[in-house]
Design a protein around this motif. Structure first.
Motif, PDB file in Angstrom:
ATOM      1  N   PHE A  79      -4.320   3.503  -2.213  1.00  0.00           N
ATOM      2  CA  PHE A  79      -5.185   2.998  -1.140  1.00  0.00           C
ATOM      3  C   PHE A  79      -5.662   1.568  -1.374  1.00  0.00           C
ATOM      4  O   PHE A  79      -6.523   1.076  -0.662  1.00  0.00           O
ATOM      5  CB  PHE A  79      -6.419   3.903  -0.974  1.00  0.00           C
ATOM      6  CG  PHE A  79      -6.081   5.273  -0.479  1.00  0.00           C
ATOM      7  CD1 PHE A  79      -5.488   5.464   0.746  1.00  0.00           C
ATOM      8  CD2 PHE A  79      -6.361   6.382  -1.254  1.00  0.00           C
ATOM      9  CE1 PHE A  79      -5.168   6.732   1.196  1.00  0.00           C
ATOM     10  CE2 PHE A  79      -6.056   7.662  -0.816  1.00  0.00           C
ATOM     11  CZ  PHE A  79      -5.452   7.829   0.413  1.00  0.00           C
ATOM     12  N   ASP A  80      -5.101   0.891  -2.363  1.00  0.00           N
ATOM     13  CA  ASP A  80      -5.546  -0.474  -2.652  1.00  0.00           C
ATOM     14  C   ASP A  80      -4.944  -1.494  -1.692  1.00  0.00           C
ATOM     15  O   ASP A  80      -5.525  -2.537  -1.440  1.00  0.00           O
ATOM     16  CB  ASP A  80      -5.202  -0.857  -4.093  1.00  0.00           C
ATOM     17  CG  ASP A  80      -3.712  -0.789  -4.363  1.00  0.00           C
ATOM     18  OD1 ASP A  80      -3.061   0.168  -3.898  1.00  0.00           O
ATOM     19  OD2 ASP A  80      -3.197  -1.695  -5.047  1.00  0.00           O
ATOM     20  N   ASN A  81      -3.780  -1.206  -1.134  1.00  0.00           N
ATOM     21  CA  ASN A  81      -3.121  -2.120  -0.208  1.00  0.00           C
ATOM     22  C   ASN A  81      -2.726  -1.324   1.029  1.00  0.00           C
ATOM     23  O   ASN A  81      -1.677  -0.686   1.062  1.00  0.00           O
ATOM     24  CB  ASN A  81      -1.893  -2.747  -0.869  1.00  0.00           C
ATOM     25  CG  ASN A  81      -1.209  -3.755   0.006  1.00  0.00           C
ATOM     26  OD1 ASN A  81      -1.383  -3.784   1.225  1.00  0.00           O
ATOM     27  ND2 ASN A  81      -0.393  -4.597  -0.607  1.00  0.00           N
ATOM     28  N   LEU A  82      -3.568  -1.367   2.047  1.00  0.00           N
ATOM     29  CA  LEU A  82      -3.325  -0.535   3.226  1.00  0.00           C
ATOM     30  C   LEU A  82      -2.092  -0.963   4.001  1.00  0.00           C
ATOM     31  O   LEU A  82      -1.421  -0.130   4.610  1.00  0.00           O
ATOM     32  CB  LEU A  82      -4.555  -0.524   4.126  1.00  0.00           C
ATOM     33  CG  LEU A  82      -5.760   0.209   3.546  1.00  0.00           C
ATOM     34  CD1 LEU A  82      -6.917   0.202   4.527  1.00  0.00           C
ATOM     35  CD2 LEU A  82      -5.413   1.633   3.159  1.00  0.00           C
ATOM     36  N   ASP A  83      -1.761  -2.251   3.983  1.00  0.00           N
ATOM     37  CA  ASP A  83      -0.537  -2.687   4.667  1.00  0.00           C
ATOM     38  C   ASP A  83       0.686  -2.020   4.047  1.00  0.00           C
ATOM     39  O   ASP A  83       1.568  -1.532   4.751  1.00  0.00           O
ATOM     40  CB  ASP A  83      -0.395  -4.205   4.607  1.00  0.00           C
ATOM     41  CG  ASP A  83      -1.433  -4.919   5.456  1.00  0.00           C
ATOM     42  OD1 ASP A  83      -1.853  -4.344   6.492  1.00  0.00           O
ATOM     43  OD2 ASP A  83      -1.821  -6.035   5.089  1.00  0.00           O
ATOM     44  N   LYS A  84       0.739  -1.985   2.731  1.00  0.00           N
ATOM     45  CA  LYS A  84       1.839  -1.321   2.021  1.00  0.00           C
ATOM     46  C   LYS A  84       1.825   0.188   2.302  1.00  0.00           C
ATOM     47  O   LYS A  84       2.861   0.800   2.504  1.00  0.00           O
ATOM     48  CB  LYS A  84       1.718  -1.584   0.524  1.00  0.00           C
ATOM     49  CG  LYS A  84       2.841  -1.011  -0.294  1.00  0.00           C
ATOM     50  CD  LYS A  84       2.660  -1.337  -1.769  1.00  0.00           C
ATOM     51  CE  LYS A  84       3.714  -0.654  -2.612  1.00  0.00           C
ATOM     52  NZ  LYS A  84       3.479  -0.842  -4.042  1.00  0.00           N
ATOM     53  N   PHE A  85       0.635   0.765   2.327  1.00  0.00           N
ATOM     54  CA  PHE A  85       0.492   2.194   2.604  1.00  0.00           C
ATOM     55  C   PHE A  85       1.040   2.533   3.992  1.00  0.00           C
ATOM     56  O   PHE A  85       1.783   3.490   4.172  1.00  0.00           O
ATOM     57  CB  PHE A  85      -0.983   2.589   2.503  1.00  0.00           C
ATOM     58  CG  PHE A  85      -1.265   4.023   2.798  1.00  0.00           C
ATOM     59  CD1 PHE A  85      -1.057   4.993   1.839  1.00  0.00           C
ATOM     60  CD2 PHE A  85      -1.746   4.412   4.037  1.00  0.00           C
ATOM     61  CE1 PHE A  85      -1.321   6.332   2.104  1.00  0.00           C
ATOM     62  CE2 PHE A  85      -2.013   5.742   4.312  1.00  0.00           C
ATOM     63  CZ  PHE A  85      -1.800   6.703   3.341  1.00  0.00           C
ATOM     64  N   PHE A  86       0.700   1.723   4.981  1.00  0.00           N
ATOM     65  CA  PHE A  86       1.137   1.989   6.352  1.00  0.00           C
ATOM     66  C   PHE A  86       2.614   1.681   6.581  1.00  0.00           C
ATOM     67  O   PHE A  86       3.214   2.174   7.526  1.00  0.00           O
ATOM     68  CB  PHE A  86       0.280   1.234   7.364  1.00  0.00           C
ATOM     69  CG  PHE A  86      -1.091   1.823   7.544  1.00  0.00           C
ATOM     70  CD1 PHE A  86      -1.263   3.169   7.786  1.00  0.00           C
ATOM     71  CD2 PHE A  86      -2.217   1.021   7.460  1.00  0.00           C
ATOM     72  CE1 PHE A  86      -2.523   3.719   7.944  1.00  0.00           C
ATOM     73  CE2 PHE A  86      -3.480   1.558   7.623  1.00  0.00           C
ATOM     74  CZ  PHE A  86      -3.633   2.909   7.861  1.00  0.00           C
ATOM     75  N   ASP A  87       3.228   0.871   5.719  1.00  0.00           N
ATOM     76  CA  ASP A  87       4.658   0.585   5.854  1.00  0.00           C
ATOM     77  C   ASP A  87       5.493   1.853   5.738  1.00  0.00           C
ATOM     78  O   ASP A  87       6.549   1.965   6.358  1.00  0.00           O
ATOM     79  CB  ASP A  87       5.116  -0.410   4.782  1.00  0.00           C
ATOM     80  CG  ASP A  87       4.737  -1.838   5.113  1.00  0.00           C
ATOM     81  OD1 ASP A  87       4.369  -2.111   6.282  1.00  0.00           O
ATOM     82  OD2 ASP A  87       4.798  -2.685   4.205  1.00  0.00           O
ATOM     83  N   ASN A  88       5.053   2.822   4.955  1.00  0.00           N
ATOM     84  CA  ASN A  88       5.803   4.066   4.760  1.00  0.00           C
ATOM     85  C   ASN A  88       5.285   5.212   5.629  1.00  0.00           C
ATOM     86  O   ASN A  88       5.637   6.352   5.400  1.00  0.00           O
ATOM     87  CB  ASN A  88       5.732   4.481   3.289  1.00  0.00           C
ATOM     88  CG  ASN A  88       6.446   3.504   2.395  1.00  0.00           C
ATOM     89  OD1 ASN A  88       7.476   2.962   2.780  1.00  0.00           O
ATOM     90  ND2 ASN A  88       5.910   3.248   1.224  1.00  0.00           N
ATOM     91  N   THR A  89       4.458   4.882   6.595  1.00  0.00           N
ATOM     92  CA  THR A  89       3.898   5.899   7.470  1.00  0.00           C
ATOM     93  C   THR A  89       4.643   5.888   8.796  1.00  0.00           C
ATOM     94  O   THR A  89       4.903   4.833   9.356  1.00  0.00           O
ATOM     95  CB  THR A  89       2.397   5.635   7.719  1.00  0.00           C
ATOM     96  OG1 THR A  89       1.736   5.595   6.454  1.00  0.00           O
ATOM     97  CG2 THR A  89       1.780   6.708   8.571  1.00  0.00           C
TER      98      THR A  89
END
Length: 82
Positions: free
Chosen positions: A47-57
Motif C-alpha cells: 500500500f505504499d505506492n497506490l499507482d503501482k497497486f492499481f496497475d494490477n487491479t
C-alpha cells in the motif's frame, strides 16, 4: 436501523484501518486511519505506492451503448422463448 448505522460508523473508524491491514491485508477507506499505520507495514502489504497497486487491479469498464443494446435485445429474445 440504528444498530446498522452504528455498525457502519464503527467499521469506518480510523482505528479499524490498522486491524484490516495487519490481519487481513485489506486497505481501508479511512485516509486518517491508513496514514496512522507504520510505513513499513504499508510497504509489506503493497500500500505504499497506490499507482503501482492499481496497475494490477482489474476494474470493470462500462459497456459500450451499442453492445448494451445488443445484449438487451438478445435477452428479450430469450425471455420470449426464442
Amino acid at each position: 436501523m440504528k444498530i446498522l448505522t452504528r455498525g457502519l460508523t464503527v467499521s469506518l473508524a480510523p482505528g479499524v484501518s490498522d486491524h484490516l491491514v495487519k490481519t487481513f491485508g485489506y486497505g481501508h477507506g479511512n485516509c486518517a486511519g491508513m496514514a496512522a499505520i507504520d510505513h513499513t507495514v504499508l510497504v509489506e502489504r503493497g500500500f505504499d505506492n497506490l499507482d503501482k497497486f492499481f496497475d494490477n487491479t482489474q476494474f470493470q469498464q462500462p459497456v459500450a451503448p451499442e453492445l448494451k443494446q445488443r445484449r438487451v435485445a438478445e435477452f428479450e429474445k430469450i425471455e420470449a422463448g426464442y
